[in-house]
Design an enzyme around this catalytic site. Structure first.
Site, mmCIF file in Angstrom:
data_model
loop_
_atom_site.group_PDB
_atom_site.id
_atom_site.type_symbol
_atom_site.label_atom_id
_atom_site.label_comp_id
_atom_site.label_asym_id
_atom_site.label_seq_id
_atom_site.Cartn_x
_atom_site.Cartn_y
_atom_site.Cartn_z
ATOM 1 N N ASN A 109 84.195 45.422 131.965
ATOM 2 C CA ASN A 109 83.978 46.843 131.678
ATOM 3 C C ASN A 109 85.247 47.531 131.184
ATOM 4 O OD1 ASN A 109 82.662 49.265 131.515
ATOM 5 N ND2 ASN A 109 82.296 49.499 133.710
ATOM 6 N N HIS A 146 71.306 51.581 145.187
ATOM 7 C CA HIS A 146 72.306 52.653 145.242
ATOM 8 C C HIS A 146 71.637 54.002 145.496
ATOM 9 C CE1 HIS A 146 75.856 50.826 142.834
ATOM 10 N NE2 HIS A 146 75.326 49.955 143.647
ATOM 11 N N ARG A 199 73.091 51.372 149.649
ATOM 12 C CA ARG A 199 74.476 51.822 149.614
ATOM 13 C C ARG A 199 74.480 53.335 149.499
ATOM 14 N NH1 ARG A 199 79.025 51.080 144.857
ATOM 15 N NH2 ARG A 199 78.084 53.014 144.149
ATOM 16 N N TYR A 208 83.755 58.839 142.689
ATOM 17 C CA TYR A 208 83.185 57.543 142.339
ATOM 18 C C TYR A 208 81.790 57.383 142.960
ATOM 19 C CZ TYR A 208 81.682 52.863 142.858
ATOM 20 O OH TYR A 208 80.866 51.776 142.849
ATOM 21 N N ASP A 262 80.808 52.144 149.723
ATOM 22 C CA ASP A 262 81.889 51.604 148.879
ATOM 23 C C ASP A 262 83.055 52.601 148.843
ATOM 24 O OD1 ASP A 262 83.463 50.406 146.973
ATOM 25 O OD2 ASP A 262 81.860 50.178 145.482
ATOM 26 N N HIS A 313 85.846 51.898 147.299
ATOM 27 C CA HIS A 313 86.380 51.726 145.947
ATOM 28 C C HIS A 313 87.912 51.778 145.906
ATOM 29 C CE1 HIS A 313 85.668 51.839 141.473
ATOM 30 N NE2 HIS A 313 84.641 51.117 141.890
ATOM 31 N N GLU A 356 82.970 48.676 151.878
ATOM 32 C CA GLU A 356 83.403 47.865 150.722
ATOM 33 C C GLU A 356 84.752 48.321 150.169
ATOM 34 O OE1 GLU A 356 80.210 47.455 147.968
ATOM 35 O OE2 GLU A 356 81.530 47.471 146.232
ATOM 36 N N GLU A 372 84.998 42.307 144.227
ATOM 37 C CA GLU A 372 84.470 42.504 142.872
ATOM 38 C C GLU A 372 85.549 42.420 141.798
ATOM 39 O OE1 GLU A 372 82.644 46.372 143.512
ATOM 40 O OE2 GLU A 372 84.122 47.288 142.211
ATOM 41 N N ARG A 390 82.425 39.442 147.682
ATOM 42 C CA ARG A 390 81.587 40.083 146.654
ATOM 43 C C ARG A 390 81.982 39.723 145.227
ATOM 44 N NH1 ARG A 390 81.697 44.687 145.623
ATOM 45 N NH2 ARG A 390 79.562 45.012 144.975
ATOM 46 N N HIS A 438 78.389 41.143 143.609
ATOM 47 C CA HIS A 438 78.577 42.335 142.777
ATOM 48 C C HIS A 438 77.511 42.324 141.681
ATOM 49 C CE1 HIS A 438 81.547 44.643 139.931
ATOM 50 N NE2 HIS A 438 80.745 45.468 140.557
ATOM 51 N N ASP A 459 77.364 47.191 134.768
ATOM 52 C CA ASP A 459 78.292 46.739 133.725
ATOM 53 C C ASP A 459 78.382 45.217 133.670
ATOM 54 O OD1 ASP A 459 80.031 48.106 136.113
ATOM 55 O OD2 ASP A 459 80.871 46.193 135.539
ATOM 56 N N GLU A 491 73.776 43.053 145.057
ATOM 57 C CA GLU A 491 73.706 44.432 144.580
ATOM 58 C C GLU A 491 72.682 44.536 143.444
ATOM 59 O OE1 GLU A 491 77.399 45.768 142.895
ATOM 60 O OE2 GLU A 491 76.904 47.878 143.196
ATOM 61 N N TRP A 498 91.165 54.702 141.402
ATOM 62 C CA TRP A 498 89.848 55.314 141.186
ATOM 63 C C TRP A 498 88.829 54.541 142.013
ATOM 64 C CZ3 TRP A 498 85.583 52.969 138.407
ATOM 65 C CH2 TRP A 498 84.446 53.810 138.325
HETATM 66 C C1 GCO Z 1 80.151 48.282 142.664
HETATM 67 C C2 GCO Z 1 81.369 48.564 141.867
HETATM 68 C C3 GCO Z 1 81.142 49.149 140.536
HETATM 69 C C4 GCO Z 1 82.454 49.204 139.760
HETATM 70 C C5 GCO Z 1 82.218 48.817 138.343
HETATM 71 C C6 GCO Z 1 83.489 48.848 137.526
HETATM 72 O O1 GCO Z 1 80.300 48.133 143.864
HETATM 73 O O2 GCO Z 1 79.093 48.182 142.086
HETATM 74 O O3 GCO Z 1 82.342 49.193 142.641
HETATM 75 O O4 GCO Z 1 80.506 50.382 140.611
HETATM 76 O O5 GCO Z 1 83.017 50.460 139.800
HETATM 77 O O6 GCO Z 1 81.651 47.553 138.321
HETATM 78 O O7 GCO Z 1 83.205 48.444 136.246
HETATM 79 MG MG MG Z 2 82.221 48.252 144.573
#
Ligand code: GCO
Ligand code: MG
Length: 401
Positions: free
Chosen positions: A37, A122, A147, A159, A209, A211, A235, A261, A282, A311, A315, A338, A401
């Site tokens: 991505n 999600h 999630r 996020y 998550d 992140h 996560e 991920e 993941r 994961h 994307d 996921e 981020w």
């Molecule tokens: C998830 C991930 C994604 C990422 C993305 C980045 O748990 O699905 O954190 O949301 O942000 O794959 O490209």
């Molecule tokens: Mg994630």
């Protein structure tokens, strides 16, 4: 069976995807996802310039040797661009192997270990009420695991949260900038998860998550605060480059931890797994070396009470999802997959046999991976530069981020 051609296809049916299609002298073809991505063209160039010329004339049946050749042969090891390219080749060769055998790839991996692949959906909301509505919708659609991501008062955008139907963070060529506050987040989140648990009871698996936005001691505090609500996992609590941070988290909380991920190889997670510092690994097929290498990660994890948590964000293309399901249905230590459904445009470009029903994804029984790319349709969606956002603190400091 000899590889006669390998094409790199970049298409953007709603978002960008890079795909490798390998063609053999016997007419069998295989596909591999090569999407990274925001860096799609870097992988496309790596494949076109450095990998495709090496594939032509090789025996398509030598999956393991080709993996070793591309990994060790480059001298420069690991890294997301290289490993995404290797993953695409590996995945496409497993697809061909399955077609040659007339079997779905999971049969070559030992067959089914379960009837369906349990997925998590999600749910996100700019406020708690809209989040509760989303959780309710997913449970009605059959999801057993959800999630939960929530807006944070005082922060404009965070996020995982969107007021649009499809969540798409890679929204502009130059990264969008958002403001982050750890204090506001830590203050708000436990109350949100408490409300979700109160409303829906103990039957649904809840995940969250982070992140990569906390320090270990902040993550430990969050994990402790969330213990009463029995999350299935928390996560990416911290950026995982400094892995000793996970020891700090583990010392303080029994909230299970999921990570992986952004990992590319077994070496990124070997210590976390061996020391039992995490509960779910993941990694994805597309970023962690394809089916061959991810299977090794899963096997190491299985020896250490660590389950898989694939994961599966949008994307990664349906080619990655198809491959992930072949592993998920067969791995003994599968945990969760996921599931963020792709748009109708994406699904049309990548026709696939897998299907969702009642909280599970089913890989189907087509030979190979059970997925393809419609190249004519793909050609109608040209690449559009899109980057992931960045976070800054209120004073302008750049933050994860
Ligand atoms: C998830 C991930 C994604 C990422 C993305 C980045 O748990 O699905 O954190 O949301 O942000 O794959 O490209
Ligand atoms: Mg994630």
């Amino acid at each position: 069976m000899i590889i006669t051609d390998a094409r790199v296809i970049v298409t953007s049916p709603g978002r960008n995807f890079t795909t490798l299609k390998i063609v053999t002298d016997e007419g069998l073809t295989g596909v591999g996802d090569a999407t990274l991505n925001g860096r799609e063209l870097a992988v496309a160039a790596y494949l076109t310039e450095h990998v495709v010329p090496l594939l032509i004339g090789r025996d398509a049946g030598r999956i393991e040797d080709t993996w070793q050749y591309l990994y060790k042969g480059a001298y420069w090891r690991r890294g997301p661009v290289t490993m995404t390219a290797i993953s695409a080749v590996d995945t496409a060769l497993w697809d061909i192997k399955g077609k040659q055998a007339g079997l779905p790839v999971h049969q070559l991996l030992g067959g089914r270990s379960r009837d369906g692949v349990t997925v998590y959906g999600h749910a996100n909301g700019t406020d708690t009420d809209s989040l509760l509505t989303e959780v309710d919708r997913l449970i009605r659609e059959g999801y057993r695991a959800v999630r939960v991501q929530s807006g944070v008062p005082g922060l404009e955008k965070v996020y995982g949260v969107s007021d649009r139907d499809v969540y798409e963070p890679a929204d502009s060529a130059v990264p969008t900038e958002t403001v982050w506050s750890t204090e506001a987040y830590l203050d708000h989140l436990p109350g949100v998860v408490a409300r979700v648990r109160e409303e829906f009871g103990p039957g649904v698996k809840l995940l969250h998550d982070v992140h990569h936005r906390l320090t270990p001691i902040e993550a430990a505090r969050l994990g402790k605060a969330l213990e009463p609500y029995a999350l299935t996992w928390l996560e990416d609590p911290v950026p995982a480059e400094l892995q000793s941070g996970y020891r700090i988290i583990r010392r303080h909380t029994t909230t299970p931890i999921a990570v992986g991920e952004v990992f590319n190889t077994i070496w990124d997670c070997a210590d976390l797994i061996r020391e039992q510092l995490i509960d779910y690994i993941r990694c994805s097929v597309v970023h962690a070396g394809g089916i061959s290498h991810l299977r090794r990660i899963h096997d190491l994890a299985a020896l250490h009470h660590v389950r898989t948590g694939a994961h599966g964000a949008t994307d990664m293309s349906p080619v990655c999802m198809a491959a992930s399901l072949q592993l998920g249905i067969s791995a003994p230590n599968f945990g969760l997959q996921e599931h963020m459904p792709h748009t109708a445009e994406t699904d049309a470009v990548f026709p696939h046999a897998y299907r969702y029903a009642d909280g599970y994804l089913h890989p189907g029984d087509e030979p190979g991976l059970g997925v393809d790319i419609d190249e004519d349709l793909a050609a109608r969606y040209p690449y559009k530069a899109a980057s992931l956002p960045v976070n800054r603190l209120a004073d302008g400091t750049l933050h994860s981020w």
